[in-house]
Design a protein around this motif. Structure first.
Motif, PDB file in Angstrom:
ATOM      1  N   VAL B 119       1.006  -1.071   0.328  1.00  0.00           N
ATOM      2  CA  VAL B 119       0.376   0.001  -0.154  1.00  0.00           C
ATOM      3  C   VAL B 119       1.029   0.860  -0.045  1.00  0.00           C
ATOM      4  N   CYS B 356      -2.760  -6.588   2.228  1.00  0.00           N
ATOM      5  CA  CYS B 356      -2.793  -5.469   0.694  1.00  0.00           C
ATOM      6  C   CYS B 356      -3.696  -5.699  -0.470  1.00  0.00           C
ATOM      7  N   ARG B 360      -7.542  -0.079   0.800  1.00  0.00           N
ATOM      8  CA  ARG B 360      -7.076   1.460   0.520  1.00  0.00           C
ATOM      9  C   ARG B 360      -8.715   1.854   0.455  1.00  0.00           C
TER      10      ARG B 360
END
Ligand code: SF4
Lengths: 199, 475
Positions: B119, B356, B360
């Motif tokens: 990220v 991951c 986000r």
């Protein structure tokens, strides 16, 4: 890294397919900061079951492991190779491997032999019957006491490194001048690439 | 004479060949190296023993992520909260020491920029199109979402890159996965990649670098592309790529480590050349119809064990060969499921939103959207949201997402790998089920005996509300 040419001995008739790196060495064992001692955690979930091949006294100390398709799939953890090496295994025989695992194996002096499934089936039989198997890297053959003779392919560079116990880093450092030339050509063409890599 | 048409993969490869040996092995230059605490200690140790320096420390970035607890890292007095597990503490301490010892930039545990390496790289603009990016972690494939050739390496290779900034590699074959049309409403990038893995199989990409092509990927945000490329490794591929375009350039512009000013223009000019030429040959092509993809979940212990949410747990007898049948039976036993059970009848006790693959800001927004004004079902014992980085966390808090999560009964955590793998305190108890936005449902991955169902953030949120797997579109 120890040089390797001929491996003779009992083989563990494991044979399972799609054995992932979490099976070879569960994540709790990744917490080490050295390479030794991981044999204790190798195949832990399988070894929790009574009567498993890894703890069968018949196969104790076997230098060869026979496995199924796609051995070592999953993560890039090199601990999988260290764990296998720590068990005393120097050659794995399987129909296929994950790319990362076979690379890691070679770098740690383990020979990943690729043979077709029918050869694997035969070797499983020989191993189960308690006979020894010979893996010869020099001649690229796997043989049994019964005239079985299976030839295997291996990348010549990998073979050279295994036979001579060579450390890849040292080999590459001999090419420092070439790396330096490449770096200066790139620095000229794409100088933005290496600027500002610090926050 | 016009040069031979090349694939995107060939172009990036060709631009990084230092030299090629007679046997075809190439020495490939590495532009970016991400380092975390799990796969690096033995590499640094080897360098130390051999007295070797790091060749280009400025091309290397170190971030702890796998072992860090996701609870507060500083107490009220600002002191470091000690890490209970001595081995985790030792690995983290090793990285904290090794990075400065070798001149490598280190983003510490309490730094807002800290997060999961995959990220952090894109977020900081460290990962760029057309670069070669490696990390001792198989999900490095993520960065392919920016049009980088990114792949995981083992610890000996970490050492090799640190010492030489190169790797010795054989060229992979190139596979095209083409998805035309558009995804139906409520179907996300995560559903698509799970569906793709179901189609090509967990070893289907073995020996290949995949380029994802077609309208669906062109329409995706960078974050969605990162999700798709992240799971390329679950299809056995070395790496996954999406050609860089305006979406990528917009995403990268102004990020701290991305090129600035004149350099930016030069970089974009180069990046615009990075696409597969018309007429270039792939070694394999797979075509998938976007309209066929539904919200997808896994039922077994391989990421290829996928089924549309409207389906049922398959019967082992439905698999073609005997070994697959045996594997399916084993998976079902481990998962505590029986053939024919509708997926929507599968109750869950844990929900993990993070990793991951899906941690986000867009992922958190998607989950929050579902959870807004709702709460988790009473049988859901543990539900956590773990942002992919401190910056994602701050952004989410600015948008008020964290209160949606906590109002819904979720815990709001500090960034890290968390329950994606059983290395830190966040584990799923044996025999319990977890709806997880991570990438691996392997036996024991989320903790010994844990049962994982992979799905998208929206689907995980929906499962939390219902207390069982469910179609987010029915909520
Ligand atoms: S979030 Fe999971 S898959 Fe991603 S780097 Fe961490 S442990 Fe690996």
């Amino acid at each position: 890294m120890d040089a390797l040419s001929r491996i003779e001995g009992r083989a563990i008739p494991f044979g399972a397919k799609n054995v992932d790196t979490d099976i070879i060495i569960p994540a709790v064992w990744l917490k080490t900061i050295t390479r030794d001692g991981l044999g204790q955690g190798a195949f832990e979930t399988i070894r929790a079951v009574e009567g498993n091949v890894f703890d069968d006294p018949d196969y104790a100390g076997s230098p060869i492991l026979i496995a199924g398709d796609n051995f070592g799939c999953g993560s890039s953890r090199e601990h999988a190779a260290w764990a296998i090496l720590d068990l005393g295994i120097r050659a794995v025989i399987a129909p296929s491997y994950s790319d990362i695992f076979s690379g890691n194996a070679v770098k740690n002096g383990i020979l990943p032999v690729v043979l077709p499934q029918d050869a694997i089936d035969r070797l499983m039989e020989v191993a189960r019957d308690g006979h020894e198997i010979t893996v010869d890297l020099d001649t690229q053959t796997v043989t049994t006491p019964f005239q079985d003779r299976f030839a295997f392919d291996i990348d010549p560079f990998r073979k050279h490194c295994l036979l001579n116990g060579l450390d890849e880093v040292a080999l590459t450092l001999e090419r420092q001048a070439q790396i330096g030339t490449f770096e200066s050509q790139r620095a000229a063409a794409q100088d933005w690439l290496t600027k500002g890599t610090h926050i | 004479m016009a040069s031979k048409p090349r694939t995107l993969y060939e172009k990036i490869w060709d631009d990084h060949v230092v030299e090629t040996r007679d046997d075809g092995t190439a020495m490939i230059y590495i532009d970016r190296h991400l380092v975390h605490e799990v796969t690096s200690p033995q590499a640094f140790e080897a360098l130390r023993i051999a007295g070797r320096p790091v060749r280009r420390p400025e091309l290397t970035l170190a971030v702890p992520d796998h072992n860090l607890p996701t609870t507060a890292r500083r107490d009220a007095g600002g002191n470091k909260v000690p890490i209970a597990d001595p081995q985790s503490a030792a690995q983290l301490a090793a990285l904290e020491k090794n990075a400065p010892d070798f001149g490598i930039e280190y983003i510490g545990d309490a730094d807002e920029k800290q997060g999961i390496v995959h990220v952090v790289g894109p977020e900081q603009g460290f990962s760029l199109p057309g670069t070669t990016i490696v990390c001792g972690d198989s999900h490095t494939a993520s960065h392919g979402g920016l049009g980088a050739l990114a792949f995981g390496i083992g610890t000996s290779e970490v050492e090799h890159v640190l010492a030489t900034q190169t790797l010795l590699l054989q060229r992979s074959k190139a596979m095209e996965i083409r998805v035309e049309g558009s995804l139906p409403d409520g179907v996300t990038a995560k559903d698509l990649i799970l569906h793709i893995i179901g189609v090509i199989g967990a070893a289907g990409g073995s020996g290949y670098v995949i380029e994802y092509r077609g309208a669906v990927f062109e329409k995706m945000s960078v974050e969605q592309r990162l999700t798709v490329c992240n799971m390329s490794i679950e299809a056995g591929a070395r790496a996954g790529l999406v050609a860089p375009d305006e979406t990528v350039f917009r995403y990268l512009k102004g990020r701290p480590m991305a090129p600035h000013d004149d350099d930016w223009d030069k970089a974009v000019a180069y990046w615009k050349t990075l696409h597969t030429d018309a007429g270039a040959q792939f070694d394999k092509s797979v075509v998938i119809n976007a309209a066929d993809v539904e919200p997808t979940v896994t039922w077994g212990t391989s990421p290829e064990d996928v089924v549309a949410i409207g389906g049922v747990v398959p019967s082992p007898a439905s698999f073609a060969d005997e070994s697959k049948q045996a594997a399916a039976q084993k998976s079902l036993d481990y998962m505590g499921l029986s053939a024919g059970t509708p997926l929507t009848d599968v109750a869950i006790e844990n929900v993990f939103i993070g990793s991951c693959t899906n941690s986000r800001i867009e992922d958190l927004r998607a989950a929050a959207e579902v959870l807004k004004g709702r709460t988790k079902a009473s049988n859901v014992r543990w539900a956590i949201v773990v942002p992919g980085s401190g910056l994602v966390k701050r952004q989410a808090e600015e948008e008020g997402l964290h209160t949606i999560f906590t109002d819904a009964g979720f815990e709001w955590r500090e960034p890290g790998c968390s329950a994606c793998l059983g290395m830190n305190p966040d584990k799923v108890p044996a025999g319990e089920r977890c709806a997880s936005t991570s990438n691996r449902n392997f036996v024991g991955r989320q903790g010994p005996g844990a049962r994982t169902h992979l799905l998208s953030p929206a689907m995980a949120a929906a499962a939390a509300v219902k207390g069982h797997l469910t179609d987010v579109r029915d909520l």
